[in-house]
Write a protein that holds these residues in place. Sequence first.
Motif, mmCIF file in Angstrom:
data_model
loop_
_atom_site.group_PDB
_atom_site.id
_atom_site.type_symbol
_atom_site.label_atom_id
_atom_site.label_comp_id
_atom_site.label_asym_id
_atom_site.label_seq_id
_atom_site.Cartn_x
_atom_site.Cartn_y
_atom_site.Cartn_z
ATOM 1 N N GLU A 98 -8.962 7.061 -11.202
ATOM 2 C CA GLU A 98 -9.489 5.948 -10.425
ATOM 3 C C GLU A 98 -8.863 4.624 -10.875
ATOM 4 O O GLU A 98 -8.481 4.484 -12.031
ATOM 5 N N VAL A 100 -9.306 1.698 -12.374
ATOM 6 C CA VAL A 100 -10.252 0.933 -13.177
ATOM 7 C C VAL A 100 -9.671 0.770 -14.580
ATOM 8 O O VAL A 100 -8.994 1.658 -15.084
ATOM 9 N N ARG A 112 -15.964 -2.195 -17.836
ATOM 10 C CA ARG A 112 -15.175 -1.599 -16.757
ATOM 11 C C ARG A 112 -14.736 -2.712 -15.802
ATOM 12 O O ARG A 112 -15.569 -3.429 -15.272
ATOM 13 N N CYS A 113 -13.440 -2.828 -15.607
ATOM 14 C CA CYS A 113 -12.865 -3.855 -14.732
ATOM 15 C C CYS A 113 -12.277 -3.171 -13.501
ATOM 16 O O CYS A 113 -11.285 -2.454 -13.593
ATOM 17 N N ARG A 114 -12.916 -3.390 -12.367
ATOM 18 C CA ARG A 114 -12.462 -2.795 -11.109
ATOM 19 C C ARG A 114 -11.765 -3.807 -10.213
ATOM 20 O O ARG A 114 -10.975 -3.453 -9.363
ATOM 21 N N GLU A 115 -12.081 -5.067 -10.394
ATOM 22 C CA GLU A 115 -11.528 -6.147 -9.579
ATOM 23 C C GLU A 115 -10.910 -7.190 -10.501
ATOM 24 O O GLU A 115 -11.290 -7.300 -11.662
ATOM 25 N N LEU A 116 -9.992 -7.991 -9.977
ATOM 26 C CA LEU A 116 -9.395 -9.055 -10.781
ATOM 27 C C LEU A 116 -10.453 -10.037 -11.276
ATOM 28 O O LEU A 116 -10.318 -10.595 -12.360
ATOM 29 N N GLU A 117 -11.511 -10.219 -10.510
ATOM 30 C CA GLU A 117 -12.592 -11.119 -10.926
ATOM 31 C C GLU A 117 -13.228 -10.662 -12.239
ATOM 32 O O GLU A 117 -13.757 -11.467 -12.991
ATOM 33 N N ASP A 118 -13.154 -9.354 -12.523
ATOM 34 C CA ASP A 118 -13.721 -8.834 -13.765
ATOM 35 C C ASP A 118 -12.937 -9.305 -14.993
ATOM 36 O O ASP A 118 -13.422 -9.200 -16.117
ATOM 37 N N LYS A 133 -8.825 -7.941 -22.722
ATOM 38 C CA LYS A 133 -8.453 -8.368 -21.368
ATOM 39 C C LYS A 133 -7.196 -9.225 -21.412
ATOM 40 O O LYS A 133 -6.269 -9.032 -20.617
ATOM 41 N N VAL A 144 -2.387 -10.537 -12.595
ATOM 42 C CA VAL A 144 -3.497 -11.330 -12.083
ATOM 43 C C VAL A 144 -3.037 -12.359 -11.038
ATOM 44 O O VAL A 144 -3.848 -13.116 -10.542
#
Length: 145
Positions: A98, A100, A112-118, A133, A144
């Motif tokens: 996946e 992530v 868990r980072c699924r989106e750039l916002e994370d 990160k 990014v």
Amino acid sequence: GDAAAWRAAPERLSLKDVLAAGDKVAEVRWKASVAKTIRVRARLRSKVTVTAPLRVDLAGGWSDTPPICHEHGGSVANVAVTIDGARPVGCAVSRLVEPVLVLRVEGLEEVRCRELEDLADRRDPRAPAALLKCAAVVAGAIDVA
């Protein structure tokens, strides 16, 4: 910023920033840096594990880590230490099915980072897994821009 600064490290900037500067040399270097990152990513194994000695800072502690070093520069005097002959610091990276980024720090909850916002809080040293990160972004594992 001045042209010399843009030429020195355009890979740290987004393509939008480089183009906005109107500096063709920086634009060419940025594109070459991206091409290199893509080649490096293509060669990644499915799992990589590394270990390192523990770093003990004597002066300037952590001023050489992102984002501080990119924004202000940094110098550190330190020593590397093993414990009972072993390197006590380690990292394991493996590909997941996946899309992530899973960050695990011993003694803390998994991030868990699924989106750039994370990754947006990576500049806040109080954020969970902020240094990891930053490392993922600076190493080119995450784009990014």
